[in-house]
Design a protein around this motif. Structure first.
Motif, PDB file in Angstrom:
ATOM      1  N   UNK A  36      -7.772  -6.361  34.483  1.00 31.30           N
ATOM      2  CA  UNK A  36      -6.985  -7.647  34.600  1.00 31.30           C
ATOM      3  C   UNK A  36      -7.105  -8.218  32.924  1.00 31.30           C
ATOM      4  N   UNK A  37      -5.921  -8.692  32.537  1.00 34.07           N
ATOM      5  CA  UNK A  37      -5.865  -9.213  31.110  1.00 34.07           C
ATOM      6  C   UNK A  37      -6.191 -10.636  31.330  1.00 34.07           C
ATOM      7  N   UNK A  38      -7.231 -10.994  30.360  1.00 33.10           N
ATOM      8  CA  UNK A  38      -7.429 -12.517  30.051  1.00 33.10           C
ATOM      9  C   UNK A  38      -7.057 -12.857  28.643  1.00 33.10           C
ATOM     10  N   UNK A  39      -6.111 -13.489  28.564  1.00 40.53           N
ATOM     11  CA  UNK A  39      -5.654 -14.067  27.090  1.00 40.53           C
ATOM     12  C   UNK A  39      -6.502 -14.926  26.444  1.00 40.53           C
ATOM     13  N   UNK A  40      -7.074 -14.764  25.299  1.00 37.62           N
ATOM     14  CA  UNK A  40      -7.764 -15.498  24.678  1.00 37.62           C
ATOM     15  C   UNK A  40      -7.162 -16.356  23.586  1.00 37.62           C
ATOM     16  N   UNK A  41      -7.552 -17.297  22.800  1.00 38.36           N
ATOM     17  CA  UNK A  41      -6.830 -18.358  21.840  1.00 38.36           C
ATOM     18  C   UNK A  41      -6.214 -17.445  20.651  1.00 38.36           C
ATOM     19  N   UNK A  42      -5.589 -18.280  20.294  1.00 40.95           N
ATOM     20  CA  UNK A  42      -4.797 -17.731  18.822  1.00 40.95           C
ATOM     21  C   UNK A  42      -5.817 -17.716  17.745  1.00 40.95           C
ATOM     22  N   UNK A  43      -5.191 -16.746  16.732  1.00 37.64           N
ATOM     23  CA  UNK A  43      -5.852 -16.585  15.573  1.00 37.64           C
ATOM     24  C   UNK A  43      -7.203 -15.950  15.682  1.00 37.64           C
ATOM     25  N   UNK A  44      -7.769 -16.058  14.303  1.00 34.78           N
ATOM     26  CA  UNK A  44      -8.977 -15.371  14.487  1.00 34.78           C
ATOM     27  C   UNK A  44     -10.139 -16.491  14.325  1.00 34.78           C
ATOM     28  N   UNK A  45      -9.931 -17.601  14.589  1.00 34.84           N
ATOM     29  CA  UNK A  45     -10.853 -18.752  14.580  1.00 34.84           C
ATOM     30  C   UNK A  45     -11.885 -18.481  15.864  1.00 34.84           C
ATOM     31  N   UNK A  46     -12.717 -19.535  15.925  1.00 37.68           N
ATOM     32  CA  UNK A  46     -13.648 -19.472  17.072  1.00 37.68           C
ATOM     33  C   UNK A  46     -12.761 -19.521  18.328  1.00 37.68           C
TER      34      UNK A  46
END
Length: 87
Positions: A36-46
């Protein structure tokens, strides 16, 4: 329900070997691993969810069927998938 969760970046349209998340996803596909793909936040931030899960904020992260949370450099992760160490 998928046995493995692939926590990856939102850039799911980018299918090149420059995208670390795609490198691991491609290896999962090649090996026929259900995930299952779990999309996480943008960029390399927190990324609070990723940090809570793995102790750091980098992607990709695999949640394996046995409860193990696995994070390494994408080439190493793809090699483990191809060696049958995920599933």
């Amino acid at each position: 329900m998928a046995k493995v969760k692939l926590h990856r970046c939102n850039y799911t349209f980018l299918h090149t070997n420059l995208d670390a998340c795609w490198v691991v996803q491609k290896a999962l596909d090649e090996q026929g691993v259900e995930y299952e793909v779990v999309k996480e936040g943008w960029g390399k931030g927190r990324r609070p969810k990723v940090e809570a899960l793995s102790g750091q904020s980098k992607l990709p992260v695999l949640e394996l069927s046995d409860g193990e949370v696995y994070r390494a450099e994408s080439k190493e992760m793809a090699a483990r998938v191809r060696a049958g160490g995920v599933g």
